[in-house]
Design a protein around this motif. Structure first.
Motif, PDB file in Angstrom:
ATOM      1  N   GLN A 118       2.338  37.324 -27.131  1.00 33.47           N
ATOM      2  CA  GLN A 118       3.092  36.091 -27.355  1.00 33.47           C
ATOM      3  C   GLN A 118       2.528  35.319 -28.540  1.00 33.47           C
ATOM      4  O   GLN A 118       3.267  34.711 -29.316  1.00 33.47           O
ATOM      5  CB  GLN A 118       3.054  35.216 -26.096  1.00 33.47           C
ATOM      6  N   ALA A 119       1.217  35.357 -28.697  1.00 33.84           N
ATOM      7  CA  ALA A 119       0.569  34.624 -29.785  1.00 33.84           C
ATOM      8  C   ALA A 119       0.928  35.189 -31.165  1.00 33.84           C
ATOM      9  O   ALA A 119       0.776  34.504 -32.180  1.00 33.84           O
ATOM     10  CB  ALA A 119      -0.947  34.650 -29.590  1.00 33.84           C
ATOM     11  N   LYS A 120       1.401  36.439 -31.226  1.00 30.05           N
ATOM     12  CA  LYS A 120       1.788  37.043 -32.496  1.00 30.05           C
ATOM     13  C   LYS A 120       3.125  36.522 -33.000  1.00 30.05           C
ATOM     14  O   LYS A 120       3.462  36.711 -34.173  1.00 30.05           O
ATOM     15  CB  LYS A 120       1.859  38.565 -32.348  1.00 30.05           C
ATOM     16  N   LEU A 121       3.883  35.893 -32.117  1.00 31.75           N
ATOM     17  CA  LEU A 121       5.200  35.389 -32.479  1.00 31.75           C
ATOM     18  C   LEU A 121       5.093  33.954 -32.984  1.00 31.75           C
ATOM     19  O   LEU A 121       4.122  33.259 -32.693  1.00 31.75           O
ATOM     20  CB  LEU A 121       6.131  35.444 -31.260  1.00 31.75           C
ATOM     21  N   PRO A 122       6.113  33.489 -33.726  1.00 28.90           N
ATOM     22  CA  PRO A 122       6.121  32.080 -34.141  1.00 28.90           C
ATOM     23  C   PRO A 122       6.058  31.164 -32.919  1.00 28.90           C
ATOM     24  O   PRO A 122       6.672  31.440 -31.889  1.00 28.90           O
ATOM     25  CB  PRO A 122       7.458  31.938 -34.883  1.00 28.90           C
ATOM     26  N   SER A 123       5.314  30.099 -33.028  1.00 32.79           N
ATOM     27  CA  SER A 123       5.110  29.204 -31.889  1.00 32.79           C
ATOM     28  C   SER A 123       6.411  28.543 -31.448  1.00 32.79           C
ATOM     29  O   SER A 123       7.221  28.117 -32.274  1.00 32.79           O
ATOM     30  CB  SER A 123       4.095  28.127 -32.250  1.00 32.79           C
TER      31      SER A 123
END
Length: 428
Positions: A118-123
């Motif tokens: 999830q952290a790899k995706l845009p916030s």
């Protein structure tokens, strides 16, 4: 007979019968304008809906169907494909969750995800951060507003009755917890899937993040986002996997989608709606153009009558032209040129009128729709009801001029068959 002489002959006779010609041009203009404006609605709606789809945040996402999560080998295979950024599996908890904060309670639905992926995706957070352990959670934008006590419920019930009497409704978002919820501890109770009742056992979690507001104002998000570790600590929870593949750019979605289908993955992307939409609106626009063409055909009756009268009135002139050596092809060309001029003038006027009507439609129709829906806050700014592309102008103009020439063909052929002696004997 030189071309300039032919042109002078045609314009001279059009000017001589300017009232009749003007009315025929107006009829051709109305028919062509009706075709353009009617078809422009199809182009406008297609562009608006297509723009709405392409502006969605999930347009570069590919959803994987199936009740079973991907194996590690399958995850690796997909992640190694060109243009794939992240493969993320979300687990939708099947039952609701009860949240308690002080004297307030709320019921929410939950999801569990791998926070590293999830952290790899845009916030998507409006505040805070993602959970770093199993005892931390992220909540939806309206989570605090759904934490109600008895007093809030009474107020909501009263306001709902008042709104119902006025023909509206109250969503209750004006009540709920008004304090700062970030970094607060809340107590959660999960549901027993067999008895469908909340378990007595409770668990304490810390809210470390709040999601952004939903894209649409009518959506209410009071969900809870857990770390995937929750499923390991609570093995009795029933969760359904939903895998999403994130592609780097919009242009690469279809190639990745095709590659996944070739590898026998059951996948779907919102961009496929665009292909289906284009096919639907192609048929829709063809139908509108067909209906609009009927109006041009009706206008062609006026052109036919005008040209027939022109031939009758110019019988003597036709005889003179033939007597001085004008060939039948020249005679026919003169009348076809006149009918073509009528169609051309009608088309030019129709294009000008159509662009004006298109502007008026886009300015007025959103206000009319908003008034009809009785919603003062209805946002119609993103909807374009009428678009007139150059291709539509060329198509409509081509149809209009072709029909005009076709309408003049029969009278023109009649003119070529007039006998010279009979024409010269006709009294002026």
């Amino acid at each position: 007979m030189l071309f300039k002489d032919q042109l002078s002959f045609v314009l001279q006779h059009m000017k001589k019968n300017k009232l009749r010609v003007t009315m025929t041009v107006l009829a051709a203009m109305i028919g062509c304008a009706f075709l353009i404006v009617l078809a422009s609605v199809g182009f406008g709606l297609q562009e608006s809906i297509k723009r709405e789809i392409l502006n969605q945040e999930d347009i570069t996402e590919i959803n994987l169907w199936g009740d079973e999560p991907l194996t590690q080998e399958e995850m690796t295979e997909i992640e190694e494909m060109d243009h794939v950024n992240v493969v993320l599996t979300r687990y939708e908890l099947s039952d609701s969750i009860r949240t308690t904060l002080e004297d307030r309670e709320a019921e929410s639905m939950g999801k569990a995800v791998n926070m590293e992926d999830q952290a790899k995706l845009p916030s998507t957070l409006s505040e805070g951060r993602l959970p770093e352990n199993a005892n931390e959670i992220v909540v939806g934008y309206h989570f605090a507003q759904r934490l109600l006590n008895d007093k809030d419920r009474e107020i909501i019930e009263q306001k709902s009755k008042e709104a119902d009497e006025q023909g509206t409704w109250y969503d209750g978002l004006g009540e709920g917890y008004k304090g700062e919820i970030l970094n607060r501890e809340v107590t959660l109770q999960f549901m027993d899937p067999e008895t469908m009742e909340y378990l007595d056992e409770s668990h304490t979690f810390t809210i470390v993040g709040i999601l952004e507001a939903p894209d649409y104002e009518f959506l209410v998000d009071s969900s809870i986002l857990f770390s995937e570790e929750l499923l390991e600590e609570q093995p009795d929870l029933i969760a359904y996997p939903a895998t999403t593949i994130y592609v780097d750019t919009l242009e690469n979605v279809l190639p990745v989608l095709d590659q996944l289908k070739e590898n026998n993955y059951q996948v779907y992307s919102p961009i496929e709606q665009v292909k289906e939409l284009d096919l639907f609106f192609l048929i829709f626009k063809i139908g509108l153009i067909f209906i609009g063409t009927i109006s041009i055909l009706i206008a062609s009756i006026g052109i036919f009558n005008t040209m027939t009268m022109a031939v009758t009135e110019r019988t003597r002139e036709i005889g003179v032209l033939k007597a001085i050596g004008a060939s039948p092809s020249i005679i026919q060309r003169l009348f076809l040129m006149e009918s073509a001029f009528i169609g051309l003038l009608g088309t030019i006027l129709a294009v000008i009128v159509s662009y004006g009507l298109s502007y008026v439609i886009n300015a007025v129709l959103p206000l009319v729709v908003s008034y009809a829906l009785s919603e003062d806050n209805t946002d119609m700014a993103g909807i374009t009801f009428s678009i007139i592309p150059v291709s539509l102008v060329l198509l409509a103009g081509g149809i209009s001029i072709f029909v005009a020439i076709l309408s003049g063909w029969r009278p023109a052929r009649k003119a070529t068959k007039i006998e010279v002696i009979q024409a010269l004997r006709q009294e002026l």
